[in-house]
Design an enzyme around this catalytic site. Structure first.
Site, PDB file in Angstrom:
ATOM      1  N   HIS A  36       0.824  -1.208   0.000  1.00  0.00           N
ATOM      2  CA  HIS A  36       0.000   0.000   0.000  1.00  0.00           C
ATOM      3  C   HIS A  36       0.855   1.254   0.000  1.00  0.00           C
ATOM      4  O   HIS A  36       1.619   1.488   0.931  1.00  0.00           O
ATOM      5  CB  HIS A  36      -0.913   0.013   1.226  1.00  0.00           C
ATOM      6  CG  HIS A  36      -1.990   1.048   1.153  1.00  0.00           C
ATOM      7  ND1 HIS A  36      -3.206   0.807   0.580  1.00  0.00           N
ATOM      8  CD2 HIS A  36      -2.025   2.328   1.588  1.00  0.00           C
ATOM      9  CE1 HIS A  36      -3.956   1.896   0.656  1.00  0.00           C
ATOM     10  NE2 HIS A  36      -3.252   2.837   1.260  1.00  0.00           N
ATOM     11  N   ASP A  38       0.371   5.536  -1.058  1.00  0.00           N
ATOM     12  CA  ASP A  38      -0.597   6.580  -1.421  1.00  0.00           C
ATOM     13  C   ASP A  38       0.009   7.705  -2.252  1.00  0.00           C
ATOM     14  O   ASP A  38      -0.538   8.814  -2.271  1.00  0.00           O
ATOM     15  CB  ASP A  38      -1.222   7.166  -0.149  1.00  0.00           C
ATOM     16  CG  ASP A  38      -2.362   6.321   0.378  1.00  0.00           C
ATOM     17  OD1 ASP A  38      -3.365   6.172  -0.342  1.00  0.00           O
ATOM     18  OD2 ASP A  38      -2.258   5.799   1.496  1.00  0.00           O
ATOM     19  N   GLU A 141      -8.887   1.442  -2.693  1.00  0.00           N
ATOM     20  CA  GLU A 141      -8.969   1.480  -1.233  1.00  0.00           C
ATOM     21  C   GLU A 141     -10.323   2.000  -0.773  1.00  0.00           C
ATOM     22  O   GLU A 141     -10.505   3.185  -0.516  1.00  0.00           O
ATOM     23  CB  GLU A 141      -7.851   2.353  -0.648  1.00  0.00           C
ATOM     24  CG  GLU A 141      -7.799   2.287   0.865  1.00  0.00           C
ATOM     25  CD  GLU A 141      -6.764   3.207   1.474  1.00  0.00           C
ATOM     26  OE1 GLU A 141      -6.472   3.031   2.666  1.00  0.00           O
ATOM     27  OE2 GLU A 141      -6.253   4.098   0.769  1.00  0.00           O
ATOM     28  N   HIS A 168     -13.299   1.673   3.607  1.00  0.00           N
ATOM     29  CA  HIS A 168     -12.293   2.549   4.204  1.00  0.00           C
ATOM     30  C   HIS A 168     -12.814   2.848   5.606  1.00  0.00           C
ATOM     31  O   HIS A 168     -13.368   1.953   6.253  1.00  0.00           O
ATOM     32  CB  HIS A 168     -12.050   3.799   3.352  1.00  0.00           C
ATOM     33  CG  HIS A 168     -10.790   4.518   3.733  1.00  0.00           C
ATOM     34  ND1 HIS A 168     -10.783   5.688   4.454  1.00  0.00           N
ATOM     35  CD2 HIS A 168      -9.487   4.204   3.536  1.00  0.00           C
ATOM     36  CE1 HIS A 168      -9.537   6.070   4.672  1.00  0.00           C
ATOM     37  NE2 HIS A 168      -8.721   5.186   4.133  1.00  0.00           N
ATOM     38  N   HIS A 214      -8.926  -1.909   7.302  1.00  0.00           N
ATOM     39  CA  HIS A 214     -10.000  -0.932   7.546  1.00  0.00           C
ATOM     40  C   HIS A 214     -11.348  -1.546   7.918  1.00  0.00           C
ATOM     41  O   HIS A 214     -12.255  -0.796   8.276  1.00  0.00           O
ATOM     42  CB  HIS A 214     -10.212  -0.001   6.341  1.00  0.00           C
ATOM     43  CG  HIS A 214      -9.148   1.038   6.168  1.00  0.00           C
ATOM     44  ND1 HIS A 214      -9.117   2.209   6.887  1.00  0.00           N
ATOM     45  CD2 HIS A 214      -8.073   1.091   5.335  1.00  0.00           C
ATOM     46  CE1 HIS A 214      -8.077   2.934   6.513  1.00  0.00           C
ATOM     47  NE2 HIS A 214      -7.428   2.273   5.576  1.00  0.00           N
ATOM     48  N   HIS A 235      -2.408  -3.125   4.679  1.00  0.00           N
ATOM     49  CA  HIS A 235      -1.632  -2.212   5.535  1.00  0.00           C
ATOM     50  C   HIS A 235      -2.245  -2.184   6.933  1.00  0.00           C
ATOM     51  O   HIS A 235      -2.939  -1.261   7.314  1.00  0.00           O
ATOM     52  CB  HIS A 235      -1.517  -0.816   4.923  1.00  0.00           C
ATOM     53  CG  HIS A 235      -2.808  -0.134   4.571  1.00  0.00           C
ATOM     54  ND1 HIS A 235      -3.769  -0.695   3.758  1.00  0.00           N
ATOM     55  CD2 HIS A 235      -3.300   1.095   4.921  1.00  0.00           C
ATOM     56  CE1 HIS A 235      -4.778   0.144   3.629  1.00  0.00           C
ATOM     57  NE2 HIS A 235      -4.524   1.238   4.332  1.00  0.00           N
ATOM     58  N   ASP A 304       2.272   1.965   3.908  1.00  0.00           N
ATOM     59  CA  ASP A 304       1.353   3.111   3.954  1.00  0.00           C
ATOM     60  C   ASP A 304       2.093   4.425   3.744  1.00  0.00           C
ATOM     61  O   ASP A 304       1.654   5.476   4.224  1.00  0.00           O
ATOM     62  CB  ASP A 304       0.564   3.132   5.267  1.00  0.00           C
ATOM     63  CG  ASP A 304      -0.822   3.762   5.120  1.00  0.00           C
ATOM     64  OD1 ASP A 304      -1.142   4.229   4.010  1.00  0.00           O
ATOM     65  OD2 ASP A 304      -1.566   3.796   6.108  1.00  0.00           O
TER      66      ASP A 304
END
Length: 408
Positions: A36, A38, A141, A168, A214, A235, A304
């Site tokens: 993961h 971003d 995600e 999420h 999540h 993650h 992450d």
């Protein structure tokens, strides 16, 4: 006395250098696949996804955890790039925004073909390894990105989505998120609704990895019991070491072991140490714990990076992976265990997901049971389309009418 202390310090330095060299040797042959990252969100918020903007040059980008030189220094050979859009897009423009984030991932590969190779299967990852490129995959995600539509889910698959995080930090109409376990959100689906189960079956049919980062514990349980293929936590860290509800409790780790699934450890300080400061050693503690409870085959890395505000000392950006591997070597992890955590465990899961897929099987078609929120929605097909759900209610209504006439 001073001489003895100096000698011990010299020995420690030499040992650290040797471990780092050994880590790099292993990673040259088995680079890390991270679960993961971003960076696409950073490209949106900083440059509105304009990759040709001078400041967006990925060879010189400095105010992010990720750029091309850092990826090279960290021996990153595979990356699930996050196609993330916030929860406040739910019932609004989540699908449009998700398409834009998938698009920017594809354009990264087009703009930097010497570095990134966009792939959609395990063979593609191995090909990227051989070519010395970063295998680039799309992870969507948040289940709100499919807008409770199996058709959208399939379309995202065709655009390259190879994992879907079921929620999420918000419930979808068909799955509950981790905030349910804190009492902040109310459980709506008690894990997975009937439609949520259809989503899981369709992901299995297509060959998309299911991601349980999540989600609530009830959603973890329901999915691990239903899925025909291993799943991942892209993650997340170990709840026993840091009692944050984003982490994975030991009873779920046992199910991870039983199903051949994978937990890719998150580096966010709040999930590692449950406070603002954390260290590389504490991240290694999480890796140790998951290995102890679920086995060495259940461990991976999901840093992450560029999605969190605080990172452990020693893991400030993606270039630091060799230092974490060196720490695992210091803790007597075998080379096979380290190669598993770096890449082999994820490749095994991906291959099993691919083997469990069946595109000849009829796709899931039943629409979601309930009408969705959103004042701008049209209802073509949904209100009048035949389905088992709607037909059953029609039958019950007819019976009720007949019964009332009989009583009269």
């Amino acid at each position: 006395m001073w001489t003895r202390g100096w000698l011990w310090a010299l020995v420690a330095i030499c040992t650290a250098d040797q471990l780092r060299e050994e880590a790099e040797r292993i990673m040259r042959n088995t680079p890390v696949i991270d679960g993961h990252n971003d960076l696409p969100w950073q490209l949106l918020t900083k440059f509105n996804n304009q990759l040709q903007h001078e400041g967006a040059n990925l060879t010189r980008l400095n105010d992010t955890h990720t750029n091309i030189p850092k990826l090279r220094a960290g021996f990153v050979g595979g990356q699930f790039w996050s196609a993330y859009v916030p929860c406040d897009t739910q019932n609004k423009d989540a699908v449009k925004r998700t398409l834009e984030q998938i698009d920017v991932i594809h354009r990264m590969c087009q703009m930097y073909p010497e570095t990134f190779l966009c792939v959609t299967d395990s063979k593609g990852i191995r090909q990227a390894f051989q070519e010395g490129k970063v295998a680039s995959l799309v992870g969507v995600e948040g289940g709100h990105s499919i807008d409770s539509s199996l058709g959208v889910l399939r379309a995202l698959y065709h655009l390259g989505m190879r994992y879907l995080t079921l929620t999420h930090s918000c419930n979808t109409p068909w799955a509950d998120n981790w905030l349910v376990d804190t009492g902040h959100d109310k459980a709506q689906s008690k894990g997975l609704s009937l439609f949520g189960k259809s989503v899981v079956r369709e992901l299995n049919r297509l060959g998309v990895i299911i991601d349980l980062a999540h989600v609530s514990v009830a959603t973890m349980n329901a999915t691990l019991q239903l899925s025909r293929a291993p799943v991942i936590f892209s993650h997340s860290s170990a709840y026993t070491l840091c009692k944050h509800r984003r982490n994975v409790p030991d009873d779920i780790l046992q199910l991870v072991k039983d199903t051949g699934s994978l937990v890719m450890v998150n580096f966010f300080n709040d999930y590692v140490a449950c406070k603002a400061e954390a260290t590389l050693s504490q991240v290694a503690d999480h890796l140790d714990h998951i290995k102890k409870v679920a086995g060495a085959g259940a461990v991976g890395f999901g840093g992450d990076f560029d999605g969190v505000s605080r990172l452990p000392s020693g893991l400030e950006d993606v270039s630091k992976y060799p230092d974490l591997v060196a720490e695992l070597l210091r803790r007597q992890w075998t080379e096979a265990e380290i190669k598993g955590a770096l890449a082999d465990n994820l490749l095994r899961v991906f291959e099993e997901v691919e083997q469990a897929s069946n595109h000849r099987m009829a796709p899931e078609e039943e629409p979601i049971e309930d009408m969705l929120e959103g004042s701008c929605r049209t209802k073509y097909g949904y209100s009048g389309a035949p389905s088992v759900h709607h037909q059953s209610w029609a039958v019950l209504a007819s019976l009720a009418t007949l019964l009332s006439l009989h009583l009269l």
